[in-house]
Design an enzyme around this catalytic site. Structure first.
Site, PDB file in Angstrom:
ATOM      1  N   CYS A   1       0.592  -0.941   0.145  1.00  0.00           N
ATOM      2  CA  CYS A   1       0.069   0.372  -0.039  1.00  0.00           C
ATOM      3  C   CYS A   1       0.756   1.080   0.009  1.00  0.00           C
ATOM      4  O   CYS A   1       0.299   2.347  -0.310  1.00  0.00           O
ATOM      5  CB  CYS A   1      -1.430  -0.244   1.179  1.00  0.00           C
TER       6      CYS A   1
ATOM      7  N   HIS B   1      -3.392   6.366   2.402  1.00  0.00           N
ATOM      8  CA  HIS B   1      -3.995   5.404   1.628  1.00  0.00           C
ATOM      9  C   HIS B   1      -5.199   5.221   2.594  1.00  0.00           C
ATOM     10  O   HIS B   1      -5.581   5.400   4.233  1.00  0.00           O
ATOM     11  CB  HIS B   1      -2.957   4.491   2.497  1.00  0.00           C
TER      12      HIS B   1
ATOM     13  N   ASN C   1     -10.484  -0.653  -0.276  1.00  0.00           N
ATOM     14  CA  ASN C   1      -8.848  -0.804   0.232  1.00  0.00           C
ATOM     15  C   ASN C   1      -8.553  -0.964  -0.825  1.00  0.00           C
ATOM     16  O   ASN C   1      -9.000  -2.014  -1.158  1.00  0.00           O
ATOM     17  CB  ASN C   1      -8.363  -1.733   1.071  1.00  0.00           C
TER      18      ASN C   1
HETATM   19  O1  UT7 Z   1      -3.685  -1.614   3.663  1.00  0.00           O
HETATM   20  C1  UT7 Z   1      -2.703  -2.399   4.687  1.00  0.00           C
HETATM   21  C2  UT7 Z   1      -3.045  -1.181   6.006  1.00  0.00           C
HETATM   22  N1  UT7 Z   1      -4.141  -2.561   6.253  1.00  0.00           N
HETATM   23  C3  UT7 Z   1      -4.509  -1.520   7.489  1.00  0.00           C
HETATM   24  O2  UT7 Z   1      -4.163  -0.567   7.639  1.00  0.00           O
HETATM   25  C4  UT7 Z   1      -5.816  -2.500   8.112  1.00  0.00           C
HETATM   26  C5  UT7 Z   1      -5.970  -2.092   9.827  1.00  0.00           C
HETATM   27  N2  UT7 Z   1      -6.620  -2.670  10.414  1.00  0.00           N
HETATM   28  C6  UT7 Z   1      -8.210  -1.980  10.214  1.00  0.00           C
HETATM   29  O3  UT7 Z   1      -8.054  -1.266   9.270  1.00  0.00           O
HETATM   30  C7  UT7 Z   1      -9.189  -3.613  11.189  1.00  0.00           C
HETATM   31  O4  UT7 Z   1      -8.608  -3.512  12.063  1.00  0.00           O
HETATM   32  C8  UT7 Z   1     -10.610  -4.196  10.388  1.00  0.00           C
HETATM   33  C9  UT7 Z   1     -11.335  -3.487   9.712  1.00  0.00           C
HETATM   34  C10 UT7 Z   1      -9.481  -4.771   9.270  1.00  0.00           C
HETATM   35  C11 UT7 Z   1     -11.038  -4.994  11.079  1.00  0.00           C
HETATM   36  O5  UT7 Z   1     -11.536  -3.971  12.851  1.00  0.00           O
HETATM   37  P1  UT7 Z   1     -11.523  -3.732  13.961  1.00  0.00           P
HETATM   38  O6  UT7 Z   1     -12.343  -2.904  14.168  1.00  0.00           O
HETATM   39  O7  UT7 Z   1      -9.976  -3.978  14.134  1.00  0.00           O
HETATM   40  O8  UT7 Z   1     -12.091  -5.780  14.579  1.00  0.00           O
HETATM   41  P2  UT7 Z   1     -10.864  -6.788  15.018  1.00  0.00           P
HETATM   42  O9  UT7 Z   1     -10.370  -7.701  13.706  1.00  0.00           O
HETATM   43  O10 UT7 Z   1     -10.659  -6.814  15.918  1.00  0.00           O
HETATM   44  O11 UT7 Z   1     -12.695  -7.898  15.283  1.00  0.00           O
HETATM   45  C12 UT7 Z   1     -14.144  -7.388  15.944  1.00  0.00           C
HETATM   46  C13 UT7 Z   1     -14.907  -7.986  15.795  1.00  0.00           C
HETATM   47  C14 UT7 Z   1     -14.372  -9.545  16.123  1.00  0.00           C
HETATM   48  O12 UT7 Z   1     -15.573 -10.620  16.823  1.00  0.00           O
HETATM   49  P3  UT7 Z   1     -15.064 -10.885  17.883  1.00  0.00           P
HETATM   50  O13 UT7 Z   1     -13.871 -11.444  18.195  1.00  0.00           O
HETATM   51  O14 UT7 Z   1     -14.874  -9.779  19.074  1.00  0.00           O
HETATM   52  O15 UT7 Z   1     -16.533 -11.601  18.520  1.00  0.00           O
HETATM   53  C15 UT7 Z   1     -14.222 -10.016  14.695  1.00  0.00           C
HETATM   54  O16 UT7 Z   1     -14.777 -11.678  13.750  1.00  0.00           O
HETATM   55  O17 UT7 Z   1     -15.951  -7.859  14.553  1.00  0.00           O
HETATM   56  C16 UT7 Z   1     -16.109  -9.700  14.002  1.00  0.00           C
HETATM   57  N3  UT7 Z   1     -15.734  -9.572  12.554  1.00  0.00           N
HETATM   58  C17 UT7 Z   1     -17.141  -9.413  12.086  1.00  0.00           C
HETATM   59  N4  UT7 Z   1     -17.923  -9.196  12.005  1.00  0.00           N
HETATM   60  C18 UT7 Z   1     -18.750  -8.966  11.610  1.00  0.00           C
HETATM   61  C19 UT7 Z   1     -14.259  -9.275  11.882  1.00  0.00           C
HETATM   62  N5  UT7 Z   1     -14.874  -9.392  10.627  1.00  0.00           N
HETATM   63  C20 UT7 Z   1     -16.862  -8.910  10.558  1.00  0.00           C
HETATM   64  C21 UT7 Z   1     -17.345  -9.077   9.858  1.00  0.00           C
HETATM   65  N6  UT7 Z   1     -17.754  -8.917   9.731  1.00  0.00           N
HETATM   66  N7  UT7 Z   1     -17.073  -8.299   8.597  1.00  0.00           N
END
Ligand code: UT7
Length: 342
Positions: free
Chosen positions: A112, A265, A295
């Site tokens: 990225c 980005h 993204n």
């Molecule tokens: O481009 C390269 C650089 N990339 C980035 O900068 C990405 C950086 N990271 C992010 O943007 C975020 O971490 C994400 C958008 C990828 C994820 O968001 P988050 O708030 O960090 O969520 P998480 O991974 O901590 O997941 C929270 C909860 C989990 O459930 P439990 O374990 O709390 O029950 C996940 O299983 O949300 C759940 N979850 C979803 N639920 C519904 C994860 N993905 C989804 C989904 N729909 N698509």
């Protein structure tokens, strides 16, 4: 030594739009989760386009905006992690389609941050006198490396291409850059392409190289699709991007108040919000395209830059801070000033 200016930008995205509701039909997710956690409403996904076709379309628009012909180009760089094929490289295919006979061409892989690194390269070649006109493209077909069964990643990514043409100038447009890489945290964002395999390796050696001895496998799956430890990358981005911006501004004797537009980005709306807060800058100064494109890795910065340049919001004298971050882990910021004749 020559100065460097931005001559024109262009972009191209696939016709097919995939909504959050469309994805809710594929994996267990919903529009509300995706919007509130990421800011993404839809993304464009290839059905008939290729990385080359989008790159060529974006380039033609950038060349038209720059007012130069393909034959004027000395150099073409395509930043991508998803070329149509590894050989020939994407930039050579773009050269051929454009008829840019004089240009030398190479691809650049920095995930990225790729477009920002490529802008830095273009600026250095022009400043050093090795090129007068450089076409820089950021393009991705991430849909081919996304696991469409994994809700943690498939909702994030989109396809597209953005391009910019840079040229030599008498007034300084390129003011400076700050680049960095932390290979020790590379395991937070990965994808395997192919195992090591040749007739001179024993099965044990293949296993050792490809599986057991790979320390990385202990902490993340050996997947041919994109794997991301989202929360770790999120933490990296919200600290590293403001640090990089401050470092670059300090080196130039400028402050955040001197920047008119921030082009980051587009990985997550909450990352941009957090960076704005840490820098103590109004979010109004940040261009937002993640709602429309998701993204798009190396394509996200040039897509956002093109939207900003065509918005009518940029005036002569304005300063642009452009930052990329992602796989590697890599990050980079470039500072530009729009000149009167830009
Ligand atoms: O481009 C390269 C650089 N990339 C980035 O900068 C990405 C950086 N990271 C992010 O943007 C975020 O971490 C994400 C958008 C990828 C994820 O968001 P988050 O708030 O960090 O969520 P998480 O991974 O901590 O997941 C929270 C909860 C989990 O459930 P439990 O374990 O709390 O029950 C996940 O299983 O949300 C759940 N979850 C979803 N639920 C519904 C994860 N993905 C989804 C989904 N729909 N698509």
């Amino acid at each position: 030594m020559s100065e460097v200016k931005l001559l024109g930008t262009g972009s191209s995205v696939p016709e097919k739009i995939v909504t959050n509701d469309d994805l809710a039909g594929l994996v267990e997710t919903n529009d509300e989760w995706i919007r509130t956690r990421t800011g993404i409403c839809r993304r464009h996904i290839v059905t008939k386009e290729t990385l080359t076709s989008m790159s060529v379309e974006a380039s033609r628009r950038a060349l038209e905006a720059a007012g130069i012909e393909p034959m004027d180009l000395d150099m073409i760089i395509v930043a991508t992690l998803t070329p149509d094929e590894p050989l020939p490289n994407a930039s050579s295919a773009v050269q051929k389609a454009l008829g840019a006979h004089r240009a030398f061409c190479f691809d650049l892989s920095a995930a990225c941050s790729g477009f920002v690194y490529a802008m830095g390269c273009a600026a250095m070649y022009i400043k050093g006198g090795a090129a007068r006109h450089v076409l820089v493209i950021g393009a991705e077909v991430l849909s081919k490396i996304v696991d469409w069964h994994d809700r943690k990643t498939c909702i994030l990514f989109g396809d597209g291409a953005g391009a910019a043409v840079f040229g030599s100038a008498s007034q300084p447009g390129f003011l400076g850059m700050d680049m960095g890489t932390d290979g020790w945290r590379g395991n937070t964002l990965t994808m395997f392409e192919r195992d090591m395999d040749n007739p001179f390796m024993t099965e044990a050696q293949k296993n050792a190289v490809n599986m057991e001895s790979d320390e990385a496998c202990k902490i993340r799956p050996r997947s041919r699709y994109v794997y991301m430890d989202g929360p770790e990358v999120f933490k990296f981005a919200v600290k590293q991007v403001p640090d990089s911006i401050h470092k670059l501004l300090d080196a130039q004797g400028l402050s955040v108040a001197d920047i008119d537009h921030f082009v980051l980005h587009q990985a997550n709306y909450r990352i941009i919000e957090s960076v704005a807060k840490r820098l103590k800058v109004s979010l109004d100064k940040f261009i937002i395209t993640i709602d429309e494109y998701g993204n798009t890795s190396a394509a996200s910065v040039p897509l956002a830059l093109d939207e900003l340049m065509r918005s009518g919001r940029v005036r002569p004298g304005d300063r642009l801070m452009i930052s990329g971050f992602g796989g590697g882990l890599t990050w980079g910021s470039v500072l530009w000033q729009i000149q009167d004749n830009d």
